[in-house]
Enzyme design. Structure first.
Site, PDB file in Angstrom:
ATOM      1  N   ARG A 178       0.813  -1.359   0.070  1.00 49.25           N
ATOM      2  CA  ARG A 178       0.002  -0.014   0.068  1.00 49.25           C
ATOM      3  C   ARG A 178       0.832   1.415  -0.012  1.00 49.25           C
ATOM      4  NH1 ARG A 178      -2.878  -3.137   3.338  1.00 49.25           N
ATOM      5  NH2 ARG A 178      -4.870  -3.964   2.538  1.00 49.25           N
ATOM      6  N   LYS A 227       3.016  11.497 -11.749  1.00 45.32           N
ATOM      7  CA  LYS A 227       2.325  10.499 -12.501  1.00 45.32           C
ATOM      8  C   LYS A 227       3.055   9.325 -12.890  1.00 45.32           C
ATOM      9  CE  LYS A 227       0.479  12.380 -16.489  1.00 45.32           C
ATOM     10  NZ  LYS A 227      -0.048  13.143 -17.295  1.00 45.32           N
ATOM     11  N   GLU A 256      10.969  18.032 -25.732  1.00 44.90           N
ATOM     12  CA  GLU A 256      10.354  18.311 -24.429  1.00 44.90           C
ATOM     13  C   GLU A 256      10.830  19.464 -23.906  1.00 44.90           C
ATOM     14  OE1 GLU A 256       7.626  16.654 -23.622  1.00 44.90           O
ATOM     15  OE2 GLU A 256       7.951  14.706 -24.699  1.00 44.90           O
ATOM     16  N   GLU A 264      -3.902  17.233 -12.414  1.00 45.18           N
ATOM     17  CA  GLU A 264      -4.164  17.532 -13.973  1.00 45.18           C
ATOM     18  C   GLU A 264      -5.720  17.592 -14.034  1.00 45.18           C
ATOM     19  OE1 GLU A 264      -2.424  15.503 -17.778  1.00 45.18           O
ATOM     20  OE2 GLU A 264      -2.905  14.038 -16.523  1.00 45.18           O
ATOM     21  N   ARG A 299      -2.648  21.833 -16.129  1.00 45.29           N
ATOM     22  CA  ARG A 299      -1.538  20.957 -16.686  1.00 45.29           C
ATOM     23  C   ARG A 299      -1.683  20.433 -17.924  1.00 45.29           C
ATOM     24  NH1 ARG A 299       0.656  16.708 -11.917  1.00 45.29           N
ATOM     25  NH2 ARG A 299       2.012  15.531 -13.271  1.00 45.29           N
ATOM     26  N   ASN A 347       0.786  19.261 -22.533  1.00 49.07           N
ATOM     27  CA  ASN A 347       0.675  18.335 -23.858  1.00 49.07           C
ATOM     28  C   ASN A 347       0.704  18.934 -25.181  1.00 49.07           C
ATOM     29  OD1 ASN A 347       0.049  15.963 -22.134  1.00 49.07           O
ATOM     30  ND2 ASN A 347      -2.043  16.644 -21.792  1.00 49.07           N
TER      31      ASN A 347
HETATM   32  P1  NAD Z   1      12.840   5.031 -22.296  1.00 48.05           P
HETATM   33  O1  NAD Z   1      12.598   4.781 -20.663  1.00 48.05           O
HETATM   34  O2  NAD Z   1      12.342   3.975 -23.067  1.00 48.05           O
HETATM   35  O3  NAD Z   1      14.411   5.225 -22.672  1.00 48.05           O
HETATM   36  C1  NAD Z   1      14.933   5.268 -23.574  1.00 48.05           C
HETATM   37  C2  NAD Z   1      15.921   4.101 -23.947  1.00 48.05           C
HETATM   38  O4  NAD Z   1      17.114   4.777 -23.324  1.00 48.05           O
HETATM   39  C3  NAD Z   1      15.926   2.835 -23.327  1.00 48.05           C
HETATM   40  O5  NAD Z   1      16.232   1.942 -24.229  1.00 48.05           O
HETATM   41  C4  NAD Z   1      16.611   2.967 -22.108  1.00 48.05           C
HETATM   42  O6  NAD Z   1      16.887   1.772 -21.667  1.00 48.05           O
HETATM   43  C5  NAD Z   1      17.664   3.614 -22.498  1.00 48.05           C
HETATM   44  N1  NAD Z   1      18.357   4.516 -21.663  1.00 48.05           N
HETATM   45  C6  NAD Z   1      17.804   5.188 -20.841  1.00 48.05           C
HETATM   46  N2  NAD Z   1      18.925   6.124 -19.928  1.00 48.05           N
HETATM   47  C7  NAD Z   1      20.182   5.675 -20.596  1.00 48.05           C
HETATM   48  C8  NAD Z   1      21.500   5.965 -20.462  1.00 48.05           C
HETATM   49  N3  NAD Z   1      21.673   7.142 -19.544  1.00 48.05           N
HETATM   50  N4  NAD Z   1      22.151   5.667 -21.105  1.00 48.05           N
HETATM   51  C9  NAD Z   1      22.112   4.495 -22.108  1.00 48.05           C
HETATM   52  N5  NAD Z   1      20.677   4.321 -22.305  1.00 48.05           N
HETATM   53  C10 NAD Z   1      19.614   4.727 -21.734  1.00 48.05           C
HETATM   54  O7  NAD Z   1      12.223   6.260 -22.857  1.00 48.05           O
HETATM   55  P2  NAD Z   1      12.054   7.722 -22.267  1.00 48.05           P
HETATM   56  O8  NAD Z   1      11.980   8.531 -23.412  1.00 48.05           O
HETATM   57  O9  NAD Z   1      12.984   8.210 -21.051  1.00 48.05           O
HETATM   58  O10 NAD Z   1      10.363   7.889 -21.572  1.00 48.05           O
HETATM   59  C11 NAD Z   1       9.296   7.344 -22.265  1.00 48.05           C
HETATM   60  C12 NAD Z   1       8.192   7.034 -21.290  1.00 48.05           C
HETATM   61  O11 NAD Z   1       7.973   8.294 -20.304  1.00 48.05           O
HETATM   62  C13 NAD Z   1       7.038   6.772 -21.835  1.00 48.05           C
HETATM   63  O12 NAD Z   1       6.581   5.450 -21.227  1.00 48.05           O
HETATM   64  C14 NAD Z   1       6.034   7.694 -21.492  1.00 48.05           C
HETATM   65  O13 NAD Z   1       4.613   7.362 -21.404  1.00 48.05           O
HETATM   66  C15 NAD Z   1       6.456   8.235 -20.143  1.00 48.05           C
HETATM   67  N6  NAD Z   1       6.178   9.682 -19.720  1.00 48.05           N
HETATM   68  C16 NAD Z   1       5.984   9.720 -18.530  1.00 48.05           C
HETATM   69  C17 NAD Z   1       5.703  11.123 -18.091  1.00 48.05           C
HETATM   70  C18 NAD Z   1       4.966  11.407 -16.685  1.00 48.05           C
HETATM   71  O14 NAD Z   1       4.602  12.529 -16.195  1.00 48.05           O
HETATM   72  N7  NAD Z   1       4.917  10.375 -15.996  1.00 48.05           N
HETATM   73  C19 NAD Z   1       5.826  12.160 -18.866  1.00 48.05           C
HETATM   74  C20 NAD Z   1       6.490  11.831 -20.180  1.00 48.05           C
HETATM   75  C21 NAD Z   1       6.704  10.591 -20.712  1.00 48.05           C
END
Ligand code: NAD
Length: 539
Positions: A302, A324, A366, A415, A419, A423
């Site tokens: 929990r 989130k 971003e 949100e 917020r 997007n």
């Molecule tokens: P990801 O987590 O898939 O990472 C991208 C790639 O880089 C992966 O292959 C990972 O293993 C690799 N990697 C990560 N750090 C590394 C490093 N320092 N050196 C070498 N390789 C590395 O992708 P992302 O773009 O970080 O995140 C995308 C995700 O984030 C999506 O699932 C999206 O829905 C989520 N997201 C969440 C929020 C939120 O508010 N929670 C906001 C935006 C995106």
């Protein structure tokens, strides 16, 4: 704070009118240190006001004297120094004073500065009163990279000297924990957490967490094998030094594994490691690891303390902040989740060194998005900056982008309204990702989506068409796609119908009206949407 740190000089710089002298003098009193006002010292040396030195001997003579003084002050310890506004524009002066002291830059907006210097007589660089606003804006623009290279930035607008001094002291304390670190506090409905930001922080992570109330003992590091290969050893070592017993919990690589099934395997690993309700669960990875680990931490027993250590640029500036968390279902992305605020976020910009270039570029979309939403100065910096900056500039860029996210999530933690501006570009972007069958990365889709949203603003007459060109150029500069030939606009518009972020049956867009001014519009009319999209598809 160590003694060593206490003895380091504290150097306040920033544009004229940001309060360097007032704050410096009060700070020196508070810390019982000697205060040095560089401009005053130079006036004494020259035996005349600075305006007279400029008029009679010329600026280069003044800058030479300033350089010599910086080198001399760098030999001393325990001072509070307020520099002239232009003193640290010279990188050699920054390097000299930075060797033996902590550099902080006080900032304010053009209008705030104008208000503060309105009646000043001895401002040789400002010239005639009537042209002062323009002159301030031009000078600030010219110095923005130099000021931006200073590790600690302190916004003074609307704040008392007391509040500014408290922030300087907090920065000083943080520097004792990990030199060069900045701390950005985030306020949430449940309390507050720190974002610790710096180069090389992974080595300090254990103490940073222990100092923030996380209990030493068993802890989980959730990561994947790719990230673990580069960074898990450093993190585990630092945790052990601070009395934690880290257990490596691996999740498979990739968005396709951001699922309930993977979360179930994490619960198994937490139980095997005998984690209890107070054991920190630490996400070390990009947004996929962060989202999934946060959800696992929100639900395991929990709820256990959750720590974010983001390792992609995207997760540093976006996913790790705001609480989130969640996983995907076969029917769509992020359909199951929870709000789970982290106990701390540690951003070590050095880990970006191992990030593949395409992932870095994807994160830049971003960063640019945050510049458009709420940081025009960041956007302008990106218009001229390197595609992959390094060192302090890098940290500065991440800090500026994170500040925008903090401001938005503090205003709307769950949100409910504002917020949604985060997007920007996502209605088009998600649909483009979907239609490409995810061969187009999230950040690439967002870049194209932001361009389409800016076209939409322009065709609706809501923004200056010149903004479209600026947005395209900045995306291009940072190695992001700016057009999408060969795609069918009908398919992309149909895919928008599946966007989870749709409010009921309305089609919602976020559009920029200017830099720093984005608005939410519902159902702008399909013909306008097709027109805007067509411009990105080259039709
Ligand atoms: P990801 O987590 O898939 O990472 C991208 C790639 O880089 C992966 O292959 C990972 O293993 C690799 N990697 C990560 N750090 C590394 C490093 N320092 N050196 C070498 N390789 C590395 O992708 P992302 O773009 O970080 O995140 C995308 C995700 O984030 C999506 O699932 C999206 O829905 C989520 N997201 C969440 C929020 C939120 O508010 N929670 C906001 C935006 C995106």
């Amino acid at each position: 704070m160590t003694n060593n740190n206490l003895e380091r000089n504290i150097i306040l710089t920033g544009f004229m009118g940001t309060g360097k002298t007032t704050v410096g003098r009060l700070l020196a009193e508070r810390l019982d240190r000697r205060f040095v006002d560089m401009d005053l010292l130079l006036e004494t040396q020259f035996g005349k006001p600075i305006s007279a030195v400029f008029a009679e001997e010329g600026e280069p003579v003044f800058r030479d004297a300033e350089r010599t003084l910086c080198a001399q002050l760098a030999q001393e310890r325990g001072l509070v120094i307020s520099t002239g506004g232009g003193a640290l524009v010279d990188p050699a002066n920054r390097a000299a004073l930075g060797q033996t002291g902590m550099l902080l830059c006080l900032t304010a907006t053009v209008d705030e500065i104008l208000r503060r210097v309105e009646t000043a007589e001895d401002r040789p660089l400002l010239g005639e009163r009537s042209a002062r606003r323009q002159r301030i804006a031009t000078l600030l623009h010219a110095r923005r990279d130099a000021y931006g290279a200073i590790p600690h930035q302190i916004d003074t607008a609307g704040r008392t000297p007391e509040a500014i001094i408290n922030q300087v002291l907090a920065a000083l304390a943080a520097d004792g924990e990990a030199p060069g670190m900045s701390v950005l506090p985030v306020h949430t409905p449940e309390g507050q957490y720190d974002i610790c930001l710096g180069d090389g922080l992974l080595r300090h992570a254990g103490h940073l967490l222990a100092n923030r109330g996380l209990r030493p003992g068993p802890a989980a590091i959730v990561t994947n094998s790719r990230v673990a290969e580069h960074h898990a050893k450093t993190l585990a070592g630092s945790l052990r030094e601070a009395g934690f017993e880290p257990h490596l919990c691996l999740a498979p690589e990739g968005e396709q594994h951001k699922t309930l099934a993977t979360v179930a395997t994490l619960y198994d690993q937490f139980l095997a490691a005998k984690l209890d309700r107070n054991s920190p669960i630490i996400a070390l990875g990009g947004g996929v690891i962060g989202d999934m680990t946060g959800f696992a931490a929100a639900t395991y027993l929990r709820g256990a303390p959750f720590v974010q250590i983001p390792t992609t640029l995207l997760s540093m500036v976006d996913a790790s902040v705001g609480g989130k968390t969640g996983v995907d279902l076969p029917q769509g992305k992020n359909l199951v989740g929870a709000f789970k605020q982290p106990a701390a976020v540690i951003i070590d910009t050095a880990v970006l060194g191992s990030l593949p270039p395409a992932e870095f570029a994807s994160g830049m979309a971003e960063v640019i998005k945050h510049g458009i939403i709420g940081a025009p100065a960041l956007f302008e910096m990106l218009e001229t900056g390197l595609p992959r900056p390094e060192g302090p500039r890098h940290k500065h860029l991440v800090a500026e982008a994170v500040r925008v996210k903090i401001a938005v999530v503090e205003e709307d933690p769950f949100e409910q309204g504002r917020r949604a501006v985060l997007n920007l570009g996502h209605t088009f972007g998600h649909a483009i990702e979907l239609v490409s069958n995810f061969t187009i990365r999230h950040g690439e889709g967002v870049a194209l989506g932001i361009i389409a949203a800016t076209h939409l603003a322009a065709v609706l007459g809501r923004c200056d068409p010149a903004l479209v060109d600026r947005v395209i150029q900045v995306m291009d500069r940072h190695r992001l796609p700016v057009e999408l030939p060969g795609y069918d606009s009908g398919a992309i518009i149909a895919a928008m119908g599946h966007d989870k972020k749709r409010a009921g049956k309305t089609l919602r867009f976020i559009i920029p009206q200017a830099l720093g001014d984005v608005v939410i519009i519902d159902d702008p009319g399909i013909a306008w949407v097709q027109d805007a999209l067509g411009r990105v598809l080259g039709k």
